[in-house]
Design a protein around this motif. Structure first.
Motif, PDB file in Angstrom:
ATOM      1  N   ILE A 140       0.841  -1.213   0.000  1.00 60.75           N
ATOM      2  CA  ILE A 140       0.000   0.000   0.000  1.00 60.75           C
ATOM      3  C   ILE A 140       0.876   1.264   0.000  1.00 60.75           C
ATOM      4  CG2 ILE A 140      -1.712   1.282   1.380  1.00 60.75           C
ATOM      5  CD1 ILE A 140      -2.986  -1.409   2.048  1.00 60.75           C
ATOM      6  N   ALA A 141       1.971   1.226   0.756  1.00 61.84           N
ATOM      7  CA  ALA A 141       2.867   2.395   0.808  1.00 61.84           C
ATOM      8  C   ALA A 141       3.466   2.672  -0.571  1.00 61.84           C
ATOM      9  CB  ALA A 141       3.978   2.154   1.827  1.00 61.84           C
ATOM     10  N   LEU A 142       3.905   1.628  -1.247  1.00 61.91           N
ATOM     11  CA  LEU A 142       4.520   1.831  -2.567  1.00 61.91           C
ATOM     12  C   LEU A 142       3.496   2.367  -3.568  1.00 61.91           C
ATOM     13  CD1 LEU A 142       7.001   1.667  -4.327  1.00 61.91           C
ATOM     14  CD2 LEU A 142       6.523  -0.746  -4.736  1.00 61.91           C
ATOM     15  N   ASN A 143       2.270   1.821  -3.515  1.00 55.93           N
ATOM     16  CA  ASN A 143       1.211   2.324  -4.408  1.00 55.93           C
ATOM     17  C   ASN A 143       0.949   3.800  -4.169  1.00 55.93           C
ATOM     18  OD1 ASN A 143       0.695   0.092  -5.839  1.00 55.93           O
ATOM     19  ND2 ASN A 143      -1.132  -0.546  -4.689  1.00 55.93           N
ATOM     20  N   GLU A 144       0.920   4.196  -2.881  1.00 52.19           N
ATOM     21  CA  GLU A 144       0.602   5.589  -2.561  1.00 52.19           C
ATOM     22  C   GLU A 144       1.747   6.525  -3.000  1.00 52.19           C
ATOM     23  OE1 GLU A 144      -2.302   6.369  -1.860  1.00 52.19           O
ATOM     24  OE2 GLU A 144      -2.256   8.374  -0.974  1.00 52.19           O
ATOM     25  N   ALA A 145       2.978   6.095  -2.790  1.00 52.25           N
ATOM     26  CA  ALA A 145       4.121   6.928  -3.227  1.00 52.25           C
ATOM     27  C   ALA A 145       4.093   7.066  -4.755  1.00 52.25           C
ATOM     28  CB  ALA A 145       5.431   6.314  -2.756  1.00 52.25           C
ATOM     29  N   ASN A 146       3.794   5.961  -5.449  1.00 55.15           N
ATOM     30  CA  ASN A 146       3.688   6.030  -6.918  1.00 55.15           C
ATOM     31  C   ASN A 146       2.562   6.978  -7.336  1.00 55.15           C
ATOM     32  OD1 ASN A 146       5.788   4.249  -7.323  1.00 55.15           O
ATOM     33  ND2 ASN A 146       4.478   2.441  -7.497  1.00 55.15           N
ATOM     34  N   SER A 147       1.427   6.933  -6.596  1.00 50.34           N
ATOM     35  CA  SER A 147       0.297   7.823  -6.933  1.00 50.34           C
ATOM     36  C   SER A 147       0.677   9.286  -6.748  1.00 50.34           C
ATOM     37  CB  SER A 147      -0.912   7.575  -6.033  1.00 50.34           C
ATOM     38  OG  SER A 147      -1.357   6.288  -6.180  1.00 50.34           O
ATOM     39  N   ILE A 148       1.431   9.576  -5.683  1.00 49.90           N
ATOM     40  CA  ILE A 148       1.868  10.969  -5.462  1.00 49.90           C
ATOM     41  C   ILE A 148       2.665  11.453  -6.674  1.00 49.90           C
ATOM     42  CG2 ILE A 148       3.489  12.373  -4.067  1.00 49.90           C
ATOM     43  CD1 ILE A 148       2.380  10.909  -1.570  1.00 49.90           C
ATOM     44  N   CYS A 149       3.523  10.587  -7.186  1.00 44.82           N
ATOM     45  CA  CYS A 149       4.337  10.956  -8.365  1.00 44.82           C
ATOM     46  C   CYS A 149       3.454  11.125  -9.606  1.00 44.82           C
ATOM     47  CB  CYS A 149       5.402   9.901  -8.640  1.00 44.82           C
ATOM     48  SG  CYS A 149       6.694   9.912  -7.408  1.00 44.82           S
ATOM     49  N   GLU A 150       2.559  10.153  -9.838  1.00 46.06           N
ATOM     50  CA  GLU A 150       1.701  10.237 -11.031  1.00 46.06           C
ATOM     51  C   GLU A 150       0.833  11.492 -10.998  1.00 46.06           C
ATOM     52  OE1 GLU A 150      -0.343   6.451 -11.035  1.00 46.06           O
ATOM     53  OE2 GLU A 150       1.626   5.475 -11.151  1.00 46.06           O
ATOM     54  N   GLU A 151       0.276  11.771  -9.809  1.00 41.55           N
ATOM     55  CA  GLU A 151      -0.564  12.975  -9.671  1.00 41.55           C
ATOM     56  C   GLU A 151       0.239  14.221  -9.971  1.00 41.55           C
ATOM     57  OE1 GLU A 151      -2.429  13.577  -5.825  1.00 41.55           O
ATOM     58  OE2 GLU A 151      -3.495  11.694  -6.110  1.00 41.55           O
ATOM     59  N   ASP A 152       1.480  14.263  -9.457  1.00 40.42           N
ATOM     60  CA  ASP A 152       2.294  15.458  -9.669  1.00 40.42           C
ATOM     61  C   ASP A 152       2.557  15.679 -11.161  1.00 40.42           C
ATOM     62  OD1 ASP A 152       3.809  17.656  -8.296  1.00 40.42           O
ATOM     63  OD2 ASP A 152       5.383  16.836  -9.569  1.00 40.42           O
ATOM     64  N   VAL A 153       2.796  14.590 -11.883  1.00 37.67           N
ATOM     65  CA  VAL A 153       3.029  14.725 -13.328  1.00 37.67           C
ATOM     66  C   VAL A 153       1.776  15.318 -13.993  1.00 37.67           C
ATOM     67  CG1 VAL A 153       3.529  13.503 -15.482  1.00 37.67           C
ATOM     68  CG2 VAL A 153       4.682  12.813 -13.370  1.00 37.67           C
ATOM     69  N   ASN A 154       0.599  14.814 -13.604  1.00 39.36           N
ATOM     70  CA  ASN A 154      -0.642  15.335 -14.194  1.00 39.36           C
ATOM     71  C   ASN A 154      -0.886  16.784 -13.811  1.00 39.36           C
ATOM     72  OD1 ASN A 154      -1.461  13.147 -15.657  1.00 39.36           O
ATOM     73  ND2 ASN A 154      -2.377  12.138 -13.869  1.00 39.36           N
ATOM     74  N   PHE A 155      -0.660  17.095 -12.523  1.00 41.78           N
ATOM     75  CA  PHE A 155      -0.846  18.483 -12.069  1.00 41.78           C
ATOM     76  C   PHE A 155       0.055  19.421 -12.874  1.00 41.78           C
ATOM     77  CE2 PHE A 155      -2.178  17.507  -7.356  1.00 41.78           C
ATOM     78  CZ  PHE A 155      -3.375  16.997  -7.811  1.00 41.78           C
ATOM     79  N   CYS A 156       1.322  19.030 -13.000  1.00 47.11           N
ATOM     80  CA  CYS A 156       2.277  19.913 -13.687  1.00 47.11           C
ATOM     81  C   CYS A 156       1.919  20.045 -15.170  1.00 47.11           C
ATOM     82  CB  CYS A 156       3.702  19.406 -13.504  1.00 47.11           C
ATOM     83  SG  CYS A 156       4.304  19.698 -11.831  1.00 47.11           S
ATOM     84  N   LYS A 157       1.446  18.946 -15.768  1.00 44.98           N
ATOM     85  CA  LYS A 157       1.048  19.018 -17.173  1.00 44.98           C
ATOM     86  C   LYS A 157      -0.118  20.017 -17.335  1.00 44.98           C
ATOM     87  CE  LYS A 157      -0.187  16.304 -21.107  1.00 44.98           C
ATOM     88  NZ  LYS A 157      -0.732  15.100 -21.644  1.00 44.98           N
ATOM     89  N   ASN A 158      -1.092  19.939 -16.419  1.00 36.54           N
ATOM     90  CA  ASN A 158      -2.238  20.845 -16.519  1.00 36.54           C
ATOM     91  C   ASN A 158      -1.872  22.292 -16.206  1.00 36.54           C
ATOM     92  OD1 ASN A 158      -4.059  18.950 -17.414  1.00 36.54           O
ATOM     93  ND2 ASN A 158      -4.496  18.226 -15.341  1.00 36.54           N
ATOM     94  N   ILE A 159      -0.927  22.482 -15.286  1.00 33.91           N
ATOM     95  CA  ILE A 159      -0.417  23.852 -15.039  1.00 33.91           C
ATOM     96  C   ILE A 159       0.127  24.408 -16.361  1.00 33.91           C
ATOM     97  CG2 ILE A 159       1.518  25.129 -13.965  1.00 33.91           C
ATOM     98  CD1 ILE A 159       1.165  23.247 -11.493  1.00 33.91           C
ATOM     99  N   GLY A 160       0.826  23.537 -17.084  1.00 27.32           N
ATOM    100  CA  GLY A 160       1.411  23.947 -18.361  1.00 27.32           C
ATOM    101  C   GLY A 160       0.343  24.325 -19.381  1.00 27.32           C
TER     102      GLY A 160
END
Ligand code: MRU
Length: 356
Positions: free
Chosen positions: A116-136
């Motif tokens: 569960i910890a690894l999934n959540e850390a991966n989700s934090i990264c995936e979300e950040d990529v999406n957030f940054c893409k949308n900021i762009g």
């Protein structure tokens, strides 16, 4: 984004090891470093081998994964969480990511916790990529508008490194720039050198070069005269902590750029993912401002002609120096905030409409 033509992320997890790009070696050497324990992660954050608000949050999340691998025990996890939060004080993403992980893991049994910890850390990264893409994509509209009026290269000033190296990918301040470049809009970036650690020169200019984007490094005090000469169309910076009031805490020197932009009627934008908003602290004076070792000021590091890293002293031995790493730009000097959900005024009312 690319380094020597190859796509990279700033962090990934492989065979129970956290892989990072050691940013203290850039731009001279591209070194991938292995972090194997939570202590390695804490040291990497403190030494700024990883830095930038979103990236230190994601790294701390993986730090908790390593903590579980090392010792699957609740009190060790709590101690790791505290040590991670305290490794750098100003960027709120660090606490945000650790709190999110601990909340997700509370009550989870010890057989399932690592997964569960690894999934959540991966989700934090995936979300950040999406957030940054949308900021762009949101920020792109601003650059496009300036280009459509000017019909010539858009000159953008940025401070420090709020680029992809400060996030997982795309960056915050640089994401609209990368999107504009991909769309064929001519852009040129004034990269503030950003003393004392020179993240603008060493990291922003480096990553823009790798993507083929025109840029010029300037000493931190040069922005004012360029603005007076009409050579800056807009400023975009990142943030380490944005208060609900719209006040923005970012790398020291951001405030002076905002003042100069205000005096010259130049729009000043701050790009941020929602993970950088601090809804709790009400007053700017209550933000913990990191004070780093004064040797970062009194010594300068570079690579000599034999390819060795060298530090040299540049100040009188007896002189004292003060190394405050961040400052706060009041909301009144910020034209707008560019977020993953859209562009809004730097105010509690507007931020709440988007995020609460
Ligand atoms: O001290 P640093 O290098 O971690 O500071 C980074 C900055 O100030 C960035 O501009 C900020 O984290 C925004 S990152 C997208």
């Amino acid at each position: 984004m690319k380094i020597e033509g190859k796509e990279y992320s700033t962090i990934w997890f492989e065979n129970n090891i956290v892989k990072i790009i050691d940013q203290t070696k850039l731009p001279h050497q591209f070194v991938i470093k292995d972090l194997k324990t939570v202590k390695d992660v804490i040291n990497a954050i403190k030494a700024m081998e990883v830095r930038g608000a979103p990236l230190i949050g994601a790294t701390a999340a993986y730090g908790l994964v390593l903590s579980i691998i090392e010792n699957n025990d609740q009190s060790f996890l709590n101690k790791s969480a505290n040590n991670l939060i305290n490794s750098r004080p100003t960027a709120i993403n660090l606490k945000w990511a650790v709190d999110r992980m601990i909340k997700k893991l509370s009550g989870v049994n010890s057989e399932k916790i690592l997964h569960i910890a690894l999934n959540e850390a991966n989700s934090i990264c995936e979300e950040d990529v999406n957030f940054c893409k949308n900021i762009g994509l949101n920020g792109l509209k601003i650059i496009e508008e300036i280009y459509n009026k000017k019909k010539d290269t858009v000159n953008i000033l940025t401070h420090c490194n709020a680029g992809w190296l400060a996030t997982i990918n795309w960056g915050t301040a640089t994401s609209p720039i990368y999107h504009a470049h991909k769309k064929g809009i001519p852009v040129h970036i004034w990269a503030d050198e950003t003393r004392p650690r020179n993240q603008g020169a060493n990291l922003t200019s480096y990553e823009l070069n790798e993507e083929g984007i025109k840029n010029t490094i300037i000493a931190d005090n040069t922005g004012g005269i360029l603005m007076q000469r009409g050579e800056v169309d807009m400023c975009i910076v990142g943030t380490d902590r944005t208060l609900a009031s719209g006040d923005v805490c970012n790398k020291v020197g951001t405030y002076l750029k905002a003042l100069a932009a205000h005096d010259n009627n130049i729009p000043f934008y701050v790009a941020l993912p929602s993970s950088t908003i601090d809804w709790n602290i009400k007053k700017a004076k209550d933000i913990p401002i990191e004070e780093r070792n004064s040797e970062e000021l009194s010594q300068i590091e570079g690579m000599d002609e034999n390819g060795n890293f060298k530090k040299v002293k540049i100040y009188p031995k007896k002189s004292k120096s003060l190394n405050l790493a961040f400052d706060v730009t009041p909301a009144k000097y910020i034209t707008a905030l560019i977020t993953e959900k859209g562009i809004c005024n730097a105010s509690e009312e507007e931020l709440s409409k988007l995020f609460k």
